[in-house]
Scaffold this active site. Structure first.
Site, PDB file in Angstrom:
ATOM      1  N   ASP A 199     -13.466   0.519 -59.357  1.00 12.03           N
ATOM      2  CA  ASP A 199     -13.819   2.453 -58.978  1.00 12.03           C
ATOM      3  C   ASP A 199     -14.293   2.646 -60.435  1.00 12.03           C
ATOM      4  O   ASP A 199     -14.419   4.000 -60.786  1.00 12.03           O
ATOM      5  CB  ASP A 199     -14.108   3.013 -58.169  1.00 12.03           C
ATOM      6  CG  ASP A 199     -12.552   3.352 -57.784  1.00 12.03           C
ATOM      7  OD1 ASP A 199     -11.769   2.434 -58.290  1.00 12.03           O
ATOM      8  OD2 ASP A 199     -12.664   3.706 -57.414  1.00 12.03           O
TER       9      ASP A 199
ATOM     10  N   ASP B 180      -9.986  -3.895 -56.031  1.00  8.90           N
ATOM     11  CA  ASP B 180      -9.520  -2.469 -57.093  1.00  8.90           C
ATOM     12  C   ASP B 180      -8.552  -2.170 -55.012  1.00  8.90           C
ATOM     13  O   ASP B 180      -9.299  -2.368 -54.407  1.00  8.90           O
ATOM     14  CB  ASP B 180      -9.649  -1.240 -57.278  1.00  8.90           C
ATOM     15  CG  ASP B 180      -9.485  -0.295 -58.016  1.00  8.90           C
ATOM     16  OD1 ASP B 180      -8.813  -0.262 -58.060  1.00  8.90           O
ATOM     17  OD2 ASP B 180     -10.259   0.931 -57.251  1.00  8.90           O
TER      18      ASP B 180
HETATM   19  O1  LIG Z   1      -5.826   0.959 -59.283  1.00 12.96           O
HETATM   20  P1  LIG Z   1      -6.391   1.677 -57.847  1.00 12.96           P
HETATM   21  O2  LIG Z   1      -5.918   0.993 -57.173  1.00 12.96           O
HETATM   22  O3  LIG Z   1      -8.027   2.442 -58.210  1.00 12.96           O
HETATM   23  O4  LIG Z   1      -5.332   2.928 -58.531  1.00 12.96           O
HETATM   24  C1  LIG Z   1      -5.851   4.337 -59.324  1.00 12.96           C
HETATM   25  C2  LIG Z   1      -4.857   5.285 -58.801  1.00 12.96           C
HETATM   26  O5  LIG Z   1      -5.162   5.548 -57.882  1.00 12.96           O
HETATM   27  C3  LIG Z   1      -4.327   6.572 -56.336  1.00 12.96           C
HETATM   28  O6  LIG Z   1      -5.282   7.713 -57.126  1.00 12.96           O
HETATM   29  C4  LIG Z   1      -6.092   7.888 -56.805  1.00 12.96           C
HETATM   30  O7  LIG Z   1      -6.826   7.314 -55.519  1.00 12.96           O
HETATM   31  C5  LIG Z   1      -6.059   9.012 -55.169  1.00 12.96           C
HETATM   32  C6  LIG Z   1      -5.796   8.308 -52.967  1.00 12.96           C
HETATM   33  O8  LIG Z   1      -7.314   8.457 -53.105  1.00 12.96           O
HETATM   34  C7  LIG Z   1      -6.484  10.256 -55.553  1.00 12.96           C
HETATM   35  O9  LIG Z   1      -6.283  11.332 -54.508  1.00 12.96           O
HETATM   36  C8  LIG Z   1      -6.631  10.563 -56.689  1.00 12.96           C
HETATM   37  O10 LIG Z   1      -6.430  11.036 -56.936  1.00 12.96           O
HETATM   38  C9  LIG Z   1      -6.818   8.889 -57.299  1.00 12.96           C
HETATM   39  O11 LIG Z   1      -6.688   9.139 -58.865  1.00 12.96           O
HETATM   40  C10 LIG Z   1      -2.775   6.355 -56.603  1.00 12.96           C
HETATM   41  O12 LIG Z   1      -2.282   7.925 -56.511  1.00 12.96           O
HETATM   42  C11 LIG Z   1      -2.620   6.450 -58.632  1.00 12.96           C
HETATM   43  O13 LIG Z   1      -1.139   6.170 -58.312  1.00 12.96           O
HETATM   44  C12 LIG Z   1      -2.747   5.088 -58.815  1.00 12.96           C
HETATM   45  O14 LIG Z   1      -3.164   5.111 -60.284  1.00 12.96           O
END
Ligand SMILES: O=P(O)(O)OC[C@H]1O[C@H](O[C@H]2O[C@H](CO)[C@@H](O)[C@H](O)[C@H]2O)[C@H](O)[C@@H](O)[C@@H]1O
Length: 398
Positions: A323, A130
């Protein structure tokens, strides 16, 4: 024209209020709605049964009940937003106990390293990673979730030894712009956008190079529309951020004051009510809006294994590190297949289908580096043994 029954049926799962209706239509609709019991929360609130088996209720009462039901559902959303955003965890003795019993059931993948490599003996390890919270630390601004150079170098080495895929909720181009390794597989938009390596990989044959799978392509116009509507609707909520992930949309609330989470949930819900073909899931301080198709990170993992030629193989050992709640679909697939295992990246106990845990991205990097070292050593050992055999064979022949 959509019938009232359809409207109410829809409403019970989507929180839409009915505006006008005749008494008999309402009676009919209530019969349907009560049977799926979303309208009335307690027995005391249930209305009397009228002639013909219908339950009678005044229109005013119906609308009140619908509002109660809508509010209850909204509270569930906000509760869920809080539950998936554990900002309130303090180190109380009971939580410490929870932590140690959780660690017993989900031991550190670093501490269990030897057992893990032993279990993979004779099998091809395939790595699924991920991105956010796994390869890069969680930061406030999603556009600045950069991966360290050390992590990139580690993943590059990893991919030399094992087929490696990045599986992310982000759109594929965006996650690629962060990772920048052309030799990997990428599954963006929660697995709805899969592409094979653009640069030579010794694991793929010609067919794999062409892998491109987008099971939700028909949703692109709808996702564009919803993105614009969400952007407009949430602009009054300070800190809310809407991110277009091509086949899905993220609404971030990391920078929204907790007191305004219900307001944001209400805004998102008011947009989503018009899109029954979209569903909502949650990640880390983010609401994820995605098509209702049966496709997720678990399905993407299965698809990639198949593309790599491991569909019905017993000699494959997939390892998925993630995560987020959305990674649970992949952990579950591995558990059900009884192959490989999942590693959850978390500092706190979470309900998970993963077998092992790592606390944070720096531990993920340690784990990946150990895998690389272990593989290098075992290849060297194999090479030495082969050479000794060859030397013996040559001396016997002479
Ligand atoms: O599947 P992933 O690669 O873990 O993506 C899931 C989401 O991740 C991102 O948001 C998350 O990370 C951001 C940066 O650290 C944080 O600001 C946010 O609160 C988290 O939810 C991404 O921006 C999303 O679009 C993804 O869906």
């Amino acid at each position: 024209m959509v019938s009232l029954i359809e409207q109410i049926d829809k409403m019970t799962s989507q929180n839409v209020l009915v505006s006008d209706a005749t008494k008999s239509e309402i009676n009919m609709a209530i019969a349907v709605a009560v049977s799926n019991s979303a309208l009335f929360t307690t027995a005391a609130q249930k209305p009397p049964v009228g002639p013909g088996g219908f339950i009678t209720i005044s229109r005013k009462k119906l609308l009140q009940n619908l509002e109660i039901s809508g509010a209850a559902r909204l509270n569930t959303w906000v509760d869920s937003m809080k539950a998936s955003s554990p900002t309130h965890i303090k180190s109380t003795p009971s939580l410490c106990q929870d932590q140690s019993s959780w660690i017993l059931h989900h031991p550190s993948a670093l501490e269990m390293f030897e057992q893990i490599t032993k279990a993979s003996k004779g099998k091809q390890i395939v790595m699924f990673l991920d991105y956010d919270g796994t390869l890069s630390p969680i930061v406030e601004d999603p556009d600045r979730a950069f991966m360290s150079d050390a992590m990139r170098a580690t993943v590059r080495k990893l991919a030399r030894y094992f087929p490696t895929a990045i599986v992310s909720g982000r759109c594929r181009d965006k996650v690629y712009s962060f990772v920048r390794l052309a030799e990997l597989y990428y599954a963006g938009s929660h697995g709805m956008d899969i592409k094979g390596p653009s640069k030579g990989s010794k694991y793929k044959n010609g067919a794999h190079q062409a892998v491109l799978f987008q099971p939700a392509s028909e949703f692109v116009p709808m996702i564009d529309e919803v993105y614009k509507a969400l952007l407009e609707k949430t602009k009054s909520t300070p800190g809310a951020k809407v991110e277009h992930n091509k086949f899905c949309v993220s609404v971030h609330f990391r920078c929204v004051d907790e007191k305004r989470w219900s307001e944001l949930a209400l805004q998102v819900r008011s947009v989503l009510k018009d899109y029954p073909k979209l569903r909502l899931t949650q990640g880390r301080k983010v609401l994820e809006i995605r098509p209702t198709i049966k496709w997720d990170k678990g399905k993407a993992l299965e698809f990639l294994l198949e593309s790599l030629g491991f569909a019905n193989c017993t000699d494959v050992f997939p390892v998925y590190i993630g995560d987020d709640r959305t990674d649970e679909d992949a952990f579950k697939v591995l558990r059900e297949r009884g192959q490989g295992f999942g590693i959850l990246v978390s500092k706190i106990p979470k309900d998970t289908n993963a077998s092992y845990s790592l606390q944070e991205p720096s531990e993920v990097m340690d784990f990946l580096q150990r895998l690389v070292r272990w593989k290098r050593l075992s290849l060297r050992r194999q090479f030495r043994v082969r050479r000794r055999f060859e030397e013996m064979a040559t001396s016997l022949a002479n």
